[in-house]
Design a protein around this motif. Structure first.
Motif, PDB file in Angstrom:
ATOM      1  N   ASP A 175      41.567  50.579  35.868  1.00  0.00           N
ATOM      2  CA  ASP A 175      42.280  49.640  35.004  1.00  0.00           C
ATOM      3  C   ASP A 175      42.328  48.237  35.597  1.00  0.00           C
ATOM      4  N   GLU A 176      41.542  47.980  36.638  1.00  0.00           N
ATOM      5  CA  GLU A 176      41.512  46.667  37.283  1.00  0.00           C
ATOM      6  C   GLU A 176      40.149  46.017  37.110  1.00  0.00           C
ATOM      7  N   SER A 177      40.130  44.720  37.277  1.00  0.00           N
ATOM      8  CA  SER A 177      38.887  43.975  37.407  1.00  0.00           C
ATOM      9  C   SER A 177      39.148  42.918  38.486  1.00  0.00           C
ATOM     10  N   PHE A 178      38.305  41.932  38.582  1.00  0.00           N
ATOM     11  CA  PHE A 178      38.520  40.915  39.610  1.00  0.00           C
ATOM     12  C   PHE A 178      37.834  39.626  39.195  1.00  0.00           C
ATOM     13  N   THR A 179      38.153  38.574  39.906  1.00  0.00           N
ATOM     14  CA  THR A 179      37.439  37.319  39.759  1.00  0.00           C
ATOM     15  C   THR A 179      37.229  36.733  41.145  1.00  0.00           C
ATOM     16  N   THR A 180      36.155  35.995  41.311  1.00  0.00           N
ATOM     17  CA  THR A 180      35.894  35.321  42.574  1.00  0.00           C
ATOM     18  C   THR A 180      36.667  34.013  42.587  1.00  0.00           C
ATOM     19  N   VAL A 181      37.437  33.798  43.652  1.00  0.00           N
ATOM     20  CA  VAL A 181      38.240  32.579  43.792  1.00  0.00           C
ATOM     21  C   VAL A 181      37.428  31.480  44.460  1.00  0.00           C
ATOM     22  N   ASP A 182      36.670  31.836  45.482  1.00  0.00           N
ATOM     23  CA  ASP A 182      35.800  30.846  46.126  1.00  0.00           C
ATOM     24  C   ASP A 182      34.590  31.539  46.728  1.00  0.00           C
ATOM     25  N   HIS A 222      38.196  42.765  53.930  1.00  0.00           N
ATOM     26  CA  HIS A 222      39.635  43.015  53.750  1.00  0.00           C
ATOM     27  C   HIS A 222      39.911  43.224  52.272  1.00  0.00           C
ATOM     28  N   ARG A 223      40.713  44.245  51.974  1.00  0.00           N
ATOM     29  CA  ARG A 223      41.085  44.526  50.579  1.00  0.00           C
ATOM     30  C   ARG A 223      42.593  44.675  50.524  1.00  0.00           C
ATOM     31  N   GLY A 224      43.276  43.596  50.142  1.00  0.00           N
ATOM     32  CA  GLY A 224      44.714  43.654  49.967  1.00  0.00           C
ATOM     33  C   GLY A 224      45.057  44.091  48.555  1.00  0.00           C
ATOM     34  N   ARG A 225      46.334  44.097  48.249  1.00  0.00           N
ATOM     35  CA  ARG A 225      46.756  44.493  46.905  1.00  0.00           C
ATOM     36  C   ARG A 225      46.253  43.520  45.845  1.00  0.00           C
ATOM     37  N   ARG A 226      46.240  42.217  46.154  1.00  0.00           N
ATOM     38  CA  ARG A 226      45.804  41.213  45.187  1.00  0.00           C
ATOM     39  C   ARG A 226      44.561  40.438  45.629  1.00  0.00           C
ATOM     40  N   VAL A 227      44.408  40.227  46.916  1.00  0.00           N
ATOM     41  CA  VAL A 227      43.342  39.353  47.413  1.00  0.00           C
ATOM     42  C   VAL A 227      42.475  40.103  48.414  1.00  0.00           C
ATOM     43  N   GLY A 228      41.177  39.853  48.340  1.00  0.00           N
ATOM     44  CA  GLY A 228      40.252  40.472  49.278  1.00  0.00           C
ATOM     45  C   GLY A 228      39.247  39.471  49.802  1.00  0.00           C
ATOM     46  N   LEU A 229      38.650  39.795  50.933  1.00  0.00           N
ATOM     47  CA  LEU A 229      37.613  38.972  51.548  1.00  0.00           C
ATOM     48  C   LEU A 229      36.339  39.790  51.620  1.00  0.00           C
ATOM     49  N   LYS A 258      14.930  38.560  59.258  1.00  0.00           N
ATOM     50  CA  LYS A 258      15.606  37.379  59.813  1.00  0.00           C
ATOM     51  C   LYS A 258      16.671  36.889  58.846  1.00  0.00           C
ATOM     52  N   LEU A 259      17.776  36.442  59.410  1.00  0.00           N
ATOM     53  CA  LEU A 259      18.900  35.970  58.615  1.00  0.00           C
ATOM     54  C   LEU A 259      18.550  34.656  57.932  1.00  0.00           C
ATOM     55  N   VAL A 260      18.672  34.634  56.613  1.00  0.00           N
ATOM     56  CA  VAL A 260      18.371  33.460  55.797  1.00  0.00           C
ATOM     57  C   VAL A 260      19.649  32.710  55.432  1.00  0.00           C
ATOM     58  N   ALA A 261      20.702  33.469  55.090  1.00  0.00           N
ATOM     59  CA  ALA A 261      21.969  32.853  54.695  1.00  0.00           C
ATOM     60  C   ALA A 261      23.102  33.830  54.970  1.00  0.00           C
ATOM     61  N   SER A 262      24.271  33.251  55.223  1.00  0.00           N
ATOM     62  CA  SER A 262      25.494  34.022  55.423  1.00  0.00           C
ATOM     63  C   SER A 262      26.523  33.479  54.439  1.00  0.00           C
ATOM     64  N   LEU A 263      27.143  34.383  53.678  1.00  0.00           N
ATOM     65  CA  LEU A 263      28.090  33.970  52.643  1.00  0.00           C
ATOM     66  C   LEU A 263      29.400  34.724  52.788  1.00  0.00           C
ATOM     67  N   SER A 264      30.447  34.148  52.236  1.00  0.00           N
ATOM     68  CA  SER A 264      31.727  34.846  52.149  1.00  0.00           C
ATOM     69  C   SER A 264      32.402  34.430  50.851  1.00  0.00           C
ATOM     70  N   SER A 265      33.250  35.301  50.337  1.00  0.00           N
ATOM     71  CA  SER A 265      33.992  34.959  49.130  1.00  0.00           C
ATOM     72  C   SER A 265      35.364  35.609  49.161  1.00  0.00           C
ATOM     73  N   THR A 266      36.289  34.943  48.503  1.00  0.00           N
ATOM     74  CA  THR A 266      37.631  35.482  48.309  1.00  0.00           C
ATOM     75  C   THR A 266      37.691  35.997  46.879  1.00  0.00           C
ATOM     76  N   CYS A 267      38.174  37.215  46.705  1.00  0.00           N
ATOM     77  CA  CYS A 267      38.260  37.828  45.383  1.00  0.00           C
ATOM     78  C   CYS A 267      39.717  38.121  45.046  1.00  0.00           C
ATOM     79  N   LEU A 268      40.061  37.925  43.799  1.00  0.00           N
ATOM     80  CA  LEU A 268      41.406  38.176  43.306  1.00  0.00           C
ATOM     81  C   LEU A 268      41.365  39.364  42.351  1.00  0.00           C
ATOM     82  N   THR A 269      42.134  40.401  42.656  1.00  0.00           N
ATOM     83  CA  THR A 269      42.188  41.578  41.804  1.00  0.00           C
ATOM     84  C   THR A 269      43.040  41.282  40.576  1.00  0.00           C
ATOM     85  N   LEU A 270      42.511  41.650  39.406  1.00  0.00           N
ATOM     86  CA  LEU A 270      43.215  41.428  38.134  1.00  0.00           C
ATOM     87  C   LEU A 270      43.646  42.770  37.581  1.00  0.00           C
ATOM     88  N   ARG A 271      44.871  42.820  37.082  1.00  0.00           N
ATOM     89  CA  ARG A 271      45.385  44.056  36.506  1.00  0.00           C
ATOM     90  C   ARG A 271      45.791  43.813  35.068  1.00  0.00           C
TER      91      ARG A 271
END
Length: 198
Positions: free
Chosen positions: A137-144, A166-173, A184-197
């Motif tokens: 019953d959840e989805s998510f959106t990328t914050v950054d 990291h997966r918190g109740r609302r925010v994950g990394l 060989k490593l071409v790129a390194s990325l990270s994003s913050t995700c917000l869980t939607l209920r």
């Protein structure tokens, strides 16, 4: 207009006549070794995209079970994946692996693969890694999304592996590494995700 081929070797095939203005035909033959194959490939690519749009509009990718269908080759892929050529390889709990064949069509003005293409590949890996951790019953959106481009690429097969850090109740990394065929490593990325209920 569709018609059956008169060639006995191609009895099961159907042909379509396509008319081009002279300048259009000249442009086609200047860039295509086999113009009929180019037209066929372009048409089938557009059909696959239309199938992906219809499949998505029907809600087939909703929820974690829906996202899991991305690795099923018997179903259409998602629209942007079809458009860009992104391929889901594996999606597991908190991790996702994607691949993409890149070439001159992905180049920026300097002739190397555009950074946005790498972001698309990494975002697909990170987003599906995170989606694999949400409840039905959840989805998510990328914050950054942050990207560090480490090595230029011109052509070849790239692989992106995203994993939830990291997966918190609302925010994950989520983080992702994109490598080339040589590993060989071409790129390194990270994003913050917000869980939607709901």
């Amino acid at each position: 207009m569709p018609r059956n081929s008169s060639d006995p070797a191609e009895e099961d095939n159907t042909t379509i006549e396509v008319e081009f203005a002279p300048d259009e035909y000249d442009r086609l033959t200047e860039v295509a070794d086999d113009p009929s194959a180019t037209v066929r490939d372009a048409t089938m690519w557009r059909v696959e995209l239309a199938e992906a749009i219809a499949y998505t509009d029907a809600g087939e990718f909703a929820g974690p079970d829906g996202f899991a269908k991305l690795v099923d080759r018997s179903t259409p892929t998602w629209p942007y994946g079809a458009l860009a050529g992104l391929e889901a390889v594996a999606i597991d709990e908190g991790e996702s692996r994607w691949a993409m064949d890149v070439g001159p069509e992905h180049a920026n003005p300097m002739g190397t693969v555009h950074g946005g293409v790498l972001c698309d590949l990494g975002d697909a890996a990170m987003g599906t890694a995170y989606m694999s951790t949400v409840e039905p019953d959840e989805s998510f959106t990328t914050v950054d999304l942050t990207a560090n481009f480490l090595r230029p690429v011109r052509t070849g097969r790239l692989e992106a592996v995203g994993h939830v850090v990291h997966r918190g109740r609302r925010v994950g990394l989520v983080e992702c590494e994109i490598t080339n065929e040589a590993g060989k490593l071409v790129a390194s990325l990270s994003s913050t995700c917000l869980t939607l209920r709901d």
